[in-house]
Write a protein that holds these residues in place. Sequence first.
Motif, PDB file in Angstrom:
ATOM      1  N   CYS A 205       0.978  -1.178   0.175  1.00 25.64           N
ATOM      2  CA  CYS A 205       0.266   0.075   0.263  1.00 25.64           C
ATOM      3  C   CYS A 205       0.768   1.303   0.390  1.00 25.64           C
ATOM      4  N   GLU A 206      -0.131   2.489  -0.580  1.00 27.60           N
ATOM      5  CA  GLU A 206       1.290   3.435  -0.938  1.00 27.60           C
ATOM      6  C   GLU A 206      -0.032   4.509  -0.505  1.00 27.60           C
ATOM      7  N   THR A 207       0.853   6.349  -0.899  1.00 20.58           N
ATOM      8  CA  THR A 207      -0.463   6.162  -0.091  1.00 20.58           C
ATOM      9  C   THR A 207      -0.135   7.569  -1.162  1.00 20.58           C
ATOM     10  N   LYS A 208      -1.451   8.286  -2.317  1.00 17.43           N
ATOM     11  CA  LYS A 208      -0.922   8.830  -2.861  1.00 17.43           C
ATOM     12  C   LYS A 208      -1.998  10.517  -2.587  1.00 17.43           C
ATOM     13  N   TYR A 209      -1.111  11.373  -2.781  1.00 16.28           N
ATOM     14  CA  TYR A 209      -1.533  12.750  -2.869  1.00 16.28           C
ATOM     15  C   TYR A 209      -1.815  13.140  -4.487  1.00 16.28           C
ATOM     16  N   GLY A 210      -3.468  13.941  -3.700  1.00 18.51           N
ATOM     17  CA  GLY A 210      -3.741  14.970  -4.434  1.00 18.51           C
ATOM     18  C   GLY A 210      -3.169  15.965  -4.310  1.00 18.51           C
ATOM     19  N   THR A 211      -3.582  17.678  -5.490  1.00 20.54           N
ATOM     20  CA  THR A 211      -4.069  18.316  -5.475  1.00 20.54           C
ATOM     21  C   THR A 211      -4.648  18.635  -3.619  1.00 20.54           C
ATOM     22  N   VAL A 212      -5.776  18.263  -4.181  1.00 19.13           N
ATOM     23  CA  VAL A 212      -6.906  19.097  -2.671  1.00 19.13           C
ATOM     24  C   VAL A 212      -7.383  17.647  -2.495  1.00 19.13           C
ATOM     25  N   GLY A 213      -7.978  18.145  -1.133  1.00 25.34           N
ATOM     26  CA  GLY A 213      -8.717  17.000  -0.074  1.00 25.34           C
ATOM     27  C   GLY A 213      -7.353  16.296   0.430  1.00 25.34           C
ATOM     28  N   ARG A 214      -8.124  14.947   1.327  1.00 23.94           N
ATOM     29  CA  ARG A 214      -7.231  13.868   1.653  1.00 23.94           C
ATOM     30  C   ARG A 214      -6.532  13.224   1.038  1.00 23.94           C
ATOM     31  N   PRO A 215      -5.833  12.498   1.606  1.00 29.34           N
ATOM     32  CA  PRO A 215      -4.991  11.106  -0.065  1.00 29.34           C
ATOM     33  C   PRO A 215      -4.593  10.905   0.227  1.00 29.34           C
TER      34      PRO A 215
END
Length: 223
Positions: A205-215
């Motif tokens: 599992c990896e964390t994916k960060y977007g431009t807005v909101g929760r990862p």
Amino acid sequence: MIKVLIVEDDPMVAYLNEKYIKTLPEFEIIGKAANGEEALKVLRDKKCDLVILDVYMPKMDGLEVIGEIRKEFIEVDVIFITAAREHEVIDKALKLGAIDYLVKPFEFERLKESLKKYLVRHEMMRNKGQIDQKDIDLLTKVDSKIRHSLPKGLQERTLKKVMDVLENNRDSYLSADEVAELAGISRVTVRRYLEYQESVGVLKCETKYGTVGRPSYVYKIIR
């Protein structure tokens, strides 16, 4: 070094099998045969550890070959790589002692898994005078990404659907939403299975960060 004979009447398939096997340094191709009669001539003349064997071939098919191998007490292991899917063919191949059976077309990773398992067996038999139950269990266990003792509330059928999606996209990380859409299962349900498979070491599992909101969290099968 494990000595391998490839028995395949299609030159392109034989070439691909040879190419795959040569990626593993512990294996050496000692020859290729286009039919069963050629294969038996090689086996009677050369030391061989493993035969990669097709079923459908001219002159003498793969089942006849492995039958003759057993009849002549030629000490060699056999992995079938074939388009033959008939249950009676598979049943006979296994009863005659084939250690694995791959159906064409197959993924290279599947063949690699089979060869690596064979390597463990080969090394164990060569280097140990006596083998304990733990080693036997290692050799005979069925490798599967879904055969765990599932926690209450999880079902193997649903887990298989989730894992099939990830298997078909093994080179990519997928989110719970993406798996849910492809599997036709609710996102909430999918997330439970993904989290469970991560906990038992099947998924990364990896964390994916977007431009807005929760990862968001994305998952991939560990190879």
